[in-house]
Design a protein around this motif. Structure first.
Motif, PDB file in Angstrom:
ATOM      1  N   ASP A  41     -31.632 -18.839  54.930  1.00  0.00           N
ATOM      2  CA  ASP A  41     -32.514 -19.723  55.870  1.00  0.00           C
ATOM      3  C   ASP A  41     -33.224 -20.928  55.097  1.00  0.00           C
ATOM      4  OD1 ASP A  41     -32.554 -17.637  57.606  1.00  0.00           O
ATOM      5  OD2 ASP A  41     -33.627 -16.245  56.338  1.00  0.00           O
ATOM      6  N   GLY A  42     -32.311 -21.566  54.490  1.00  0.00           N
ATOM      7  CA  GLY A  42     -32.786 -22.801  53.817  1.00  0.00           C
ATOM      8  C   GLY A  42     -33.405 -22.772  52.353  1.00  0.00           C
ATOM      9  N   ARG A  43     -33.243 -21.641  51.859  1.00  0.00           N
ATOM     10  CA  ARG A  43     -34.091 -21.331  50.760  1.00  0.00           C
ATOM     11  C   ARG A  43     -33.053 -20.540  49.577  1.00  0.00           C
ATOM     12  NH1 ARG A  43     -39.524 -20.847  49.344  1.00  0.00           N
ATOM     13  NH2 ARG A  43     -40.246 -20.865  51.596  1.00  0.00           N
ATOM     14  N   LEU A  44     -33.313 -21.029  48.504  1.00  0.00           N
ATOM     15  CA  LEU A  44     -32.297 -20.358  47.204  1.00  0.00           C
ATOM     16  C   LEU A  44     -33.087 -19.121  46.866  1.00  0.00           C
ATOM     17  CD1 LEU A  44     -29.418 -21.478  46.701  1.00  0.00           C
ATOM     18  CD2 LEU A  44     -30.616 -22.090  44.676  1.00  0.00           C
ATOM     19  N   TYR A  45     -32.088 -18.046  46.591  1.00  0.00           N
ATOM     20  CA  TYR A  45     -32.579 -16.729  46.116  1.00  0.00           C
ATOM     21  C   TYR A  45     -31.714 -16.310  44.789  1.00  0.00           C
ATOM     22  CZ  TYR A  45     -35.424 -16.271  50.424  1.00  0.00           C
ATOM     23  OH  TYR A  45     -36.030 -16.481  51.336  1.00  0.00           O
ATOM     24  N   THR A  46     -32.106 -15.561  43.994  1.00  0.00           N
ATOM     25  CA  THR A  46     -30.983 -15.121  43.002  1.00  0.00           C
ATOM     26  C   THR A  46     -30.686 -13.778  43.396  1.00  0.00           C
ATOM     27  OG1 THR A  46     -33.165 -14.053  41.847  1.00  0.00           O
ATOM     28  CG2 THR A  46     -32.617 -16.595  41.052  1.00  0.00           C
ATOM     29  N   ALA A  47     -29.398 -13.649  43.041  1.00  0.00           N
ATOM     30  CA  ALA A  47     -28.458 -12.654  43.017  1.00  0.00           C
ATOM     31  C   ALA A  47     -28.419 -11.652  41.934  1.00  0.00           C
ATOM     32  CB  ALA A  47     -27.120 -12.638  43.646  1.00  0.00           C
ATOM     33  N   HIS A  48     -28.791 -10.327  41.955  1.00  0.00           N
ATOM     34  CA  HIS A  48     -28.772  -9.306  40.844  1.00  0.00           C
ATOM     35  C   HIS A  48     -27.818  -8.280  41.125  1.00  0.00           C
ATOM     36  CE1 HIS A  48     -32.246 -11.565  39.286  1.00  0.00           C
ATOM     37  NE2 HIS A  48     -32.328 -11.782  40.865  1.00  0.00           N
ATOM     38  N   TRP A  49     -26.615  -8.248  40.339  1.00  0.00           N
ATOM     39  CA  TRP A  49     -25.636  -7.391  40.499  1.00  0.00           C
ATOM     40  C   TRP A  49     -26.023  -6.026  39.955  1.00  0.00           C
ATOM     41  CZ3 TRP A  49     -21.658  -8.867  43.302  1.00  0.00           C
ATOM     42  CH2 TRP A  49     -21.149 -10.091  43.402  1.00  0.00           C
ATOM     43  N   GLY A 183     -22.377  -3.821  44.673  1.00  0.00           N
ATOM     44  CA  GLY A 183     -22.614  -5.094  44.774  1.00  0.00           C
ATOM     45  C   GLY A 183     -23.848  -5.719  44.489  1.00  0.00           C
ATOM     46  N   TYR A 184     -24.617  -6.675  45.122  1.00  0.00           N
ATOM     47  CA  TYR A 184     -26.007  -7.058  44.463  1.00  0.00           C
ATOM     48  C   TYR A 184     -27.014  -7.129  45.523  1.00  0.00           C
ATOM     49  CZ  TYR A 184     -24.767 -11.522  47.172  1.00  0.00           C
ATOM     50  OH  TYR A 184     -24.458 -12.108  48.324  1.00  0.00           O
ATOM     51  N   LEU A 185     -28.285  -7.019  44.950  1.00  0.00           N
ATOM     52  CA  LEU A 185     -29.409  -7.297  45.873  1.00  0.00           C
ATOM     53  C   LEU A 185     -29.922  -8.752  45.315  1.00  0.00           C
ATOM     54  CD1 LEU A 185     -32.033  -6.840  43.544  1.00  0.00           C
ATOM     55  CD2 LEU A 185     -31.846  -4.577  44.263  1.00  0.00           C
ATOM     56  N   VAL A 186     -30.918  -9.130  46.124  1.00  0.00           N
ATOM     57  CA  VAL A 186     -31.343 -10.492  46.041  1.00  0.00           C
ATOM     58  C   VAL A 186     -32.841 -10.194  46.083  1.00  0.00           C
ATOM     59  CG1 VAL A 186     -31.825 -12.519  47.232  1.00  0.00           C
ATOM     60  CG2 VAL A 186     -29.790 -11.079  47.539  1.00  0.00           C
ATOM     61  N   ASN A 187     -33.427 -11.010  45.001  1.00  0.00           N
ATOM     62  CA  ASN A 187     -34.813 -11.022  44.750  1.00  0.00           C
ATOM     63  C   ASN A 187     -35.840 -11.435  45.852  1.00  0.00           C
ATOM     64  OD1 ASN A 187     -37.054 -10.433  42.918  1.00  0.00           O
ATOM     65  ND2 ASN A 187     -37.372 -12.703  42.449  1.00  0.00           N
ATOM     66  N   ASN A 188     -36.589 -10.628  46.233  1.00  0.00           N
ATOM     67  CA  ASN A 188     -37.600 -11.067  47.285  1.00  0.00           C
ATOM     68  C   ASN A 188     -36.808 -11.451  48.651  1.00  0.00           C
ATOM     69  OD1 ASN A 188     -40.217 -11.489  46.133  1.00  0.00           O
ATOM     70  ND2 ASN A 188     -39.491 -13.166  45.023  1.00  0.00           N
ATOM     71  N   TYR A 189     -35.751 -10.338  48.805  1.00  0.00           N
ATOM     72  CA  TYR A 189     -35.016 -10.641  50.079  1.00  0.00           C
ATOM     73  C   TYR A 189     -34.501  -8.949  50.233  1.00  0.00           C
ATOM     74  CZ  TYR A 189     -32.137 -12.610  53.601  1.00  0.00           C
ATOM     75  OH  TYR A 189     -31.790 -13.186  55.078  1.00  0.00           O
ATOM     76  N   PRO A 190     -35.287  -8.379  51.073  1.00  0.00           N
ATOM     77  CA  PRO A 190     -35.292  -6.987  51.151  1.00  0.00           C
ATOM     78  C   PRO A 190     -33.935  -6.379  51.972  1.00  0.00           C
ATOM     79  CG  PRO A 190     -37.399  -7.587  51.547  1.00  0.00           C
ATOM     80  CD  PRO A 190     -36.696  -8.851  51.671  1.00  0.00           C
ATOM     81  N   LYS A 191     -33.044  -7.414  52.358  1.00  0.00           N
ATOM     82  CA  LYS A 191     -32.047  -6.667  53.461  1.00  0.00           C
ATOM     83  C   LYS A 191     -31.004  -6.049  52.442  1.00  0.00           C
ATOM     84  CE  LYS A 191     -32.163  -9.239  57.798  1.00  0.00           C
ATOM     85  NZ  LYS A 191     -31.253 -10.157  58.512  1.00  0.00           N
ATOM     86  N   PHE A 206     -27.633  -6.300  36.332  1.00  0.00           N
ATOM     87  CA  PHE A 206     -26.996  -7.030  35.163  1.00  0.00           C
ATOM     88  C   PHE A 206     -28.004  -8.189  34.940  1.00  0.00           C
ATOM     89  CE2 PHE A 206     -23.426 -10.042  33.943  1.00  0.00           C
ATOM     90  CZ  PHE A 206     -23.503  -9.443  32.790  1.00  0.00           C
ATOM     91  N   ASP A 207     -28.209  -8.442  33.498  1.00  0.00           N
ATOM     92  CA  ASP A 207     -28.860  -9.708  33.143  1.00  0.00           C
ATOM     93  C   ASP A 207     -27.859 -10.577  32.920  1.00  0.00           C
ATOM     94  OD1 ASP A 207     -29.971 -11.486  31.463  1.00  0.00           O
ATOM     95  OD2 ASP A 207     -31.437 -10.244  30.275  1.00  0.00           O
ATOM     96  N   SER A 208     -27.622 -11.412  33.729  1.00  0.00           N
ATOM     97  CA  SER A 208     -26.517 -12.265  33.667  1.00  0.00           C
ATOM     98  C   SER A 208     -26.711 -13.464  32.552  1.00  0.00           C
ATOM     99  CB  SER A 208     -26.381 -13.140  35.213  1.00  0.00           C
ATOM    100  OG  SER A 208     -27.431 -13.887  35.559  1.00  0.00           O
TER     101      SER A 208
END
Length: 245
Positions: A41-49, A183-191, A206-208
């Motif tokens: 949605d036009g915003r960048l989020y961080t992925a966390h494995w 897989g990964y989850l996304v910070n501040n993106y609950p789906k 994972f601390d990348s």
């Protein structure tokens, strides 16, 4: 279209897949990749494995209730072979979801390839013979990686996505493997938060930046997210995207 792993073609060795999963890599079609940022949605989020330490898994009341509720469905695990039945179910699933997804299973797993280089299996879930859900996974030597779940939308009250997560985790435990990678989850993106459903206390993140796995905690995810934005995001993107507060 039929595609399957075969002894006549090269397959990624199980110990190699274990190694790359442990480095925060994952399957994309016929390659292994990793990422730290994803746009929505036009915003960048961080992925966390994530990975689940199978020796520490314990079902809680929610998990046991879901397992009891869906126990009448027949689950079968077999080597993966792409079929029309799977594609038809995936098409019904894709038509009902509210997020972007690849048009076909073939696009998810194969891209332009015709041969699958991963050791892939599938869990079929059937209700009186009717295919109602399926979960695709890749087999390493000491690990399993969950690749794709899809299900009949008319069974939405049965939480079949979460149920497949439990079945995959339990299958990996019964095989006496070390880790299951959802897989990964996304910070501040609950789906993506459903990936914690199996057992949050047995889950690691994972601390990348430091290249190490930590016990899962939202505080650890948020700290890593802030560090990723501060240190890894290219300067020419920092003015266009910002983490969601």
């Amino acid at each position: 279209m039929a595609a399957s792993s075969s002894a006549d073609f090269p397959i990624i060795r199980g110990d190699a897949l274990d190694f790359y999963l442990a480095q925060g890599y994952y399957r994309m079609q016929q390659d292994l990749f990793t990422c730290q940022f994803v746009p929505f949605d036009g915003r960048l989020y961080t992925a966390h494995w994530l990975r689940i330490d199978l020796a520490r898994v314990e079902w809680g009341p929610e998990q046991r209730r879901l397992l009891r509720r869906n126990a009448r469905f027949k689950a079968t695990i077999r080597s993966f072979r792409l079929t029309d039945e799977y594609e038809e179910l995936y098409a019904r699933y894709r038509a009902a979801i509210t997020f972007d997804a690849a048009p076909t299973i073939a696009a998810v797993l194969l891209g332009e390839s015709t041969h699958n280089v991963f050791n892939t299996q599938i869990i079929e879930l059937r209700d009186e013979g009717r295919l109602i859900a399926a979960g695709i996974l890749d087999y390493g030597e000491r690990t399993l990686a969950g690749i794709l779940n899809f299900y009949d939308p008319t069974y939405h009250r049965h939480s079949l996505g979460k149920y497949l997560l439990l079945l995959k985790t339990d299958y990996a435990r019964r095989q006496r493997l070390d880790y299951y990678y959802p897989g990964y989850l996304v910070n501040n993106y609950p789906k993506f938060d459903y990936k914690l459903f199996a057992c949050a206390t047995a889950t690691e993140v994972f601390d990348s930046i430091n290249g190490q796995w930590l016990p899962f905690a939202w505080e650890a995810v948020q700290a890593n997210s802030a560090e990723l934005f501060a240190e890894w995001l290219p300067e020419d993107l920092q003015g266009n995207f910002s983490p969601k507060s």
